[in-house]
Motif scaffolding. Structure first.
Motif, PDB file in Angstrom:
ATOM      1  N   ARG A 103       0.843  -1.196   0.000  1.00  0.00           N
ATOM      2  CA  ARG A 103       0.000   0.000   0.000  1.00  0.00           C
ATOM      3  C   ARG A 103       0.883   1.253   0.000  1.00  0.00           C
ATOM      4  O   ARG A 103       1.079   1.905   1.024  1.00  0.00           O
ATOM      5  CB  ARG A 103      -0.969  -0.017   1.177  1.00  0.00           C
ATOM      6  CG  ARG A 103      -1.985  -1.143   1.075  1.00  0.00           C
ATOM      7  CD  ARG A 103      -3.121  -0.967   2.049  1.00  0.00           C
ATOM      8  NE  ARG A 103      -4.076  -2.053   1.917  1.00  0.00           N
ATOM      9  CZ  ARG A 103      -5.084  -2.067   1.046  1.00  0.00           C
ATOM     10  NH1 ARG A 103      -5.259  -1.037   0.232  1.00  0.00           N
ATOM     11  NH2 ARG A 103      -5.907  -3.102   0.986  1.00  0.00           N
ATOM     12  N   HIS A 104       1.412   1.569  -1.165  1.00  0.00           N
ATOM     13  CA  HIS A 104       2.283   2.735  -1.312  1.00  0.00           C
ATOM     14  C   HIS A 104       1.537   4.044  -1.061  1.00  0.00           C
ATOM     15  O   HIS A 104       2.150   5.052  -0.680  1.00  0.00           O
ATOM     16  CB  HIS A 104       2.893   2.761  -2.722  1.00  0.00           C
ATOM     17  CG  HIS A 104       3.732   1.558  -3.034  1.00  0.00           C
ATOM     18  ND1 HIS A 104       4.971   1.350  -2.478  1.00  0.00           N
ATOM     19  CD2 HIS A 104       3.498   0.491  -3.839  1.00  0.00           C
ATOM     20  CE1 HIS A 104       5.475   0.222  -2.937  1.00  0.00           C
ATOM     21  NE2 HIS A 104       4.597  -0.328  -3.764  1.00  0.00           N
ATOM     22  N   ARG A 105       0.227   4.023  -1.267  1.00  0.00           N
ATOM     23  CA  ARG A 105      -0.546   5.260  -1.116  1.00  0.00           C
ATOM     24  C   ARG A 105      -0.610   5.756   0.313  1.00  0.00           C
ATOM     25  O   ARG A 105      -0.964   6.915   0.560  1.00  0.00           O
ATOM     26  CB  ARG A 105      -1.955   5.057  -1.667  1.00  0.00           C
ATOM     27  CG  ARG A 105      -2.003   4.918  -3.186  1.00  0.00           C
ATOM     28  CD  ARG A 105      -3.428   4.741  -3.671  1.00  0.00           C
ATOM     29  NE  ARG A 105      -4.293   5.830  -3.245  1.00  0.00           N
ATOM     30  CZ  ARG A 105      -5.629   5.799  -3.344  1.00  0.00           C
ATOM     31  NH1 ARG A 105      -6.241   4.713  -3.832  1.00  0.00           N
ATOM     32  NH2 ARG A 105      -6.351   6.832  -2.940  1.00  0.00           N
ATOM     33  N   ARG A 106      -0.246   4.906   1.276  1.00  0.00           N
ATOM     34  CA  ARG A 106      -0.252   5.364   2.664  1.00  0.00           C
ATOM     35  C   ARG A 106       0.644   6.593   2.836  1.00  0.00           C
ATOM     36  O   ARG A 106       0.340   7.479   3.635  1.00  0.00           O
ATOM     37  CB  ARG A 106       0.243   4.250   3.580  1.00  0.00           C
ATOM     38  CG  ARG A 106      -0.717   3.088   3.746  1.00  0.00           C
ATOM     39  CD  ARG A 106      -0.049   1.970   4.508  1.00  0.00           C
ATOM     40  NE  ARG A 106      -0.915   0.799   4.634  1.00  0.00           N
ATOM     41  CZ  ARG A 106      -0.461  -0.440   4.733  1.00  0.00           C
ATOM     42  NH1 ARG A 106       0.842  -0.671   4.748  1.00  0.00           N
ATOM     43  NH2 ARG A 106      -1.298  -1.451   4.840  1.00  0.00           N
ATOM     44  N   LEU A 107       1.752   6.616   2.093  1.00  0.00           N
ATOM     45  CA  LEU A 107       2.705   7.716   2.227  1.00  0.00           C
ATOM     46  C   LEU A 107       2.352   8.917   1.364  1.00  0.00           C
ATOM     47  O   LEU A 107       3.122   9.873   1.282  1.00  0.00           O
ATOM     48  CB  LEU A 107       4.120   7.222   1.883  1.00  0.00           C
ATOM     49  CG  LEU A 107       4.656   6.099   2.759  1.00  0.00           C
ATOM     50  CD1 LEU A 107       6.100   5.773   2.375  1.00  0.00           C
ATOM     51  CD2 LEU A 107       4.579   6.470   4.233  1.00  0.00           C
ATOM     52  N   ARG A 108       1.174   8.859   0.708  1.00  0.00           N
ATOM     53  CA  ARG A 108       0.706   9.995  -0.093  1.00  0.00           C
ATOM     54  C   ARG A 108      -0.609  10.545   0.428  1.00  0.00           C
ATOM     55  O   ARG A 108      -1.216  11.426  -0.185  1.00  0.00           O
ATOM     56  CB  ARG A 108       0.499   9.565  -1.552  1.00  0.00           C
ATOM     57  CG  ARG A 108       1.714   8.934  -2.201  1.00  0.00           C
ATOM     58  CD  ARG A 108       1.372   8.361  -3.569  1.00  0.00           C
ATOM     59  NE  ARG A 108       2.400   7.427  -4.003  1.00  0.00           N
ATOM     60  CZ  ARG A 108       2.184   6.390  -4.824  1.00  0.00           C
ATOM     61  NH1 ARG A 108       0.973   6.172  -5.304  1.00  0.00           N
ATOM     62  NH2 ARG A 108       3.178   5.598  -5.159  1.00  0.00           N
ATOM     63  N   SER A 109      -1.054  10.050   1.573  1.00  0.00           N
ATOM     64  CA  SER A 109      -2.441  10.273   1.984  1.00  0.00           C
ATOM     65  C   SER A 109      -2.741  11.682   2.455  1.00  0.00           C
ATOM     66  O   SER A 109      -3.891  12.126   2.373  1.00  0.00           O
ATOM     67  CB  SER A 109      -2.824   9.264   3.083  1.00  0.00           C
ATOM     68  OG  SER A 109      -1.932   9.378   4.184  1.00  0.00           O
ATOM     69  N   THR A 110      -1.729  12.422   2.968  1.00  0.00           N
ATOM     70  CA  THR A 110      -1.956  13.798   3.423  1.00  0.00           C
ATOM     71  C   THR A 110      -0.788  14.670   2.979  1.00  0.00           C
ATOM     72  O   THR A 110       0.331  14.170   2.756  1.00  0.00           O
ATOM     73  CB  THR A 110      -2.078  13.888   4.954  1.00  0.00           C
ATOM     74  OG1 THR A 110      -0.789  13.637   5.547  1.00  0.00           O
ATOM     75  CG2 THR A 110      -3.107  12.900   5.499  1.00  0.00           C
ATOM     76  N   PRO A 111      -1.020  15.996   2.892  1.00  0.00           N
ATOM     77  CA  PRO A 111       0.095  16.889   2.545  1.00  0.00           C
ATOM     78  C   PRO A 111       1.264  16.757   3.513  1.00  0.00           C
ATOM     79  O   PRO A 111       2.430  16.800   3.112  1.00  0.00           O
ATOM     80  CB  PRO A 111      -0.536  18.286   2.597  1.00  0.00           C
ATOM     81  CG  PRO A 111      -1.982  18.052   2.326  1.00  0.00           C
ATOM     82  CD  PRO A 111      -2.303  16.733   2.962  1.00  0.00           C
ATOM     83  N   GLY A 112       0.964  16.602   4.791  1.00  0.00           N
ATOM     84  CA  GLY A 112       2.027  16.495   5.778  1.00  0.00           C
ATOM     85  C   GLY A 112       2.880  15.261   5.586  1.00  0.00           C
ATOM     86  O   GLY A 112       4.118  15.319   5.661  1.00  0.00           O
TER      87      GLY A 112
END
Length: 328
Positions: free
Chosen positions: A8-17
């Motif tokens: 789940r690479h998207r975990r690290l794209r989920s928020t601006p922070g």
């Protein structure tokens, strides 16, 4: 779906922070070098037609321009001179009261915190527009080295922090290093145009610097855009001859070369985001075809990702302002 295995690479794209926390490359103010064109005369501020927002300025208003750069945190300028008088040997390039020499003095007096990089070449100063001595239509290599060395030493005497030779004569870095050392400038670094291609992207610069060759082209000394291994040979030669920084020019079509030069040498690599690259984006932005800020920042971060430590760019002041907007 519970038995399906995937990352789940998207975990690290989920928020601006989170995206900012894991960002691998970014463009900082400290990376930026702004090219500036200095001309003779008084109260001269001529916009370069093919480079919207870029000007030729005279010495009496130069401080107005450098004050803006300093105020917004651009740390360095690269100075190009456009003299009134040109001759066969480009003597204004190494004249004690040459336009670049005087410009360096003005900047150092008014903006002592700015790092001043002197472009060291002859093409703006010769009546034929080439980067060396001409005999019977041939650009002479070894005979040109002495004039280039005299130019570098005169710029160092004027107060330049860094010498940036851009002529692509064989041995130019070795000759200039020896000349600087012999003149007592042992600690003045050389930012060599190590890999400079005979590119079609230089057109607008020649409008700004009045440096179009009066005959032929520069393909006997600038590199063939098709060549990769030659670039590494050029870069390694400059390291051996005493360069402290290595410039790759142009940048955008040569990101692979930036990466390879960085990997091969480990030296500080400077990407030169040239005039044609600037003009294309400006034209597209003025027509409403692109988001200028977004595209410029994406382009510059690609240079950092490729391995560039510093970027010479006509967007430097704009980028510094955009960074301020993001921070504050």
């Amino acid at each position: 779906m519970s038995d399906l295995q995937f990352r789940r690479h998207r975990r690290l794209r989920s928020t601006p922070g989170i995206r900012k926390m894991v960002r691998e490359n970014e463009v900082k103010k400290e990376d930026l070098i702004f090219p500036i064109f200095v001309v003779e005369g008084e109260k001269v501020k001529n916009e370069v037609p093919s480079m919207p927002g870029i000007y030729q300025v005279s010495l009496d208003i130069l401080a107005q321009e450098t004050n803006k750069l300093e105020r917004h945190g651009v740390p360095a300028v690269m100075v190009f001179g456009v003299p009134n008088e040109k001759d066969e040997y480009g003597s204004q390039a190494y004249a004690e009261e040459g336009i670049v020499q005087r410009a360096i003095g003005v900047i150092k007096e008014n903006n002592p915190t700015l790092t001043v990089i002197a472009d060291t070449c002859l093409c703006q100063y010769t009546d034929h527009g080439h980067c060396g001595v001409i005999r019977d239509g041939e650009i002479l290599n070894d005979e040109s080295l002495q004039l280039l060395t005299e130019t570098a030493v005169s710029q160092a005497k004027a107060g330049a922090d860094i010498i940036a030779p851009s002529n692509m004569m064989d041995g130019f870095t070795a000759a200039i290093r020896r000349g600087l050392d012999n003149a007592g400038f042992v600690h003045t670094p050389i930012m060599s145009y190590s890999v400079k291609y005979a590119s079609a992207f230089y057109g607008p610069f020649r409008d700004a610097a009045h440096s179009t060759p009066s005959f032929g082209d520069r393909k006997t000394y600038q590199m063939d855009p098709a060549n990769r291994e030659e670039a590494l040979r050029e870069a390694r030669s400059d390291v051996e001859e005493g360069a402290d920084f290595l410039i790759v020019k142009p940048a955008l079509s040569y990101l692979d070369i930036i990466r390879e030069v960085k990997d091969a040498t480990g030296y500080p690599v400077v990407a030169y985001n040239v005039s044609g690259e600037f003009a294309m984006l400006k034209a597209a932005a003025q027509n409403g075809w692109i988001d200028e800020k977004a595209v410029v920042m994406e382009k510059l971060v690609s240079m950092k990702r490729a391995g560039a430590d510093l970027i010479v760019t006509y967007f430097a002041l704009d980028v510094a302002k955009w960074i301020d907007e993001e921070l504050y």
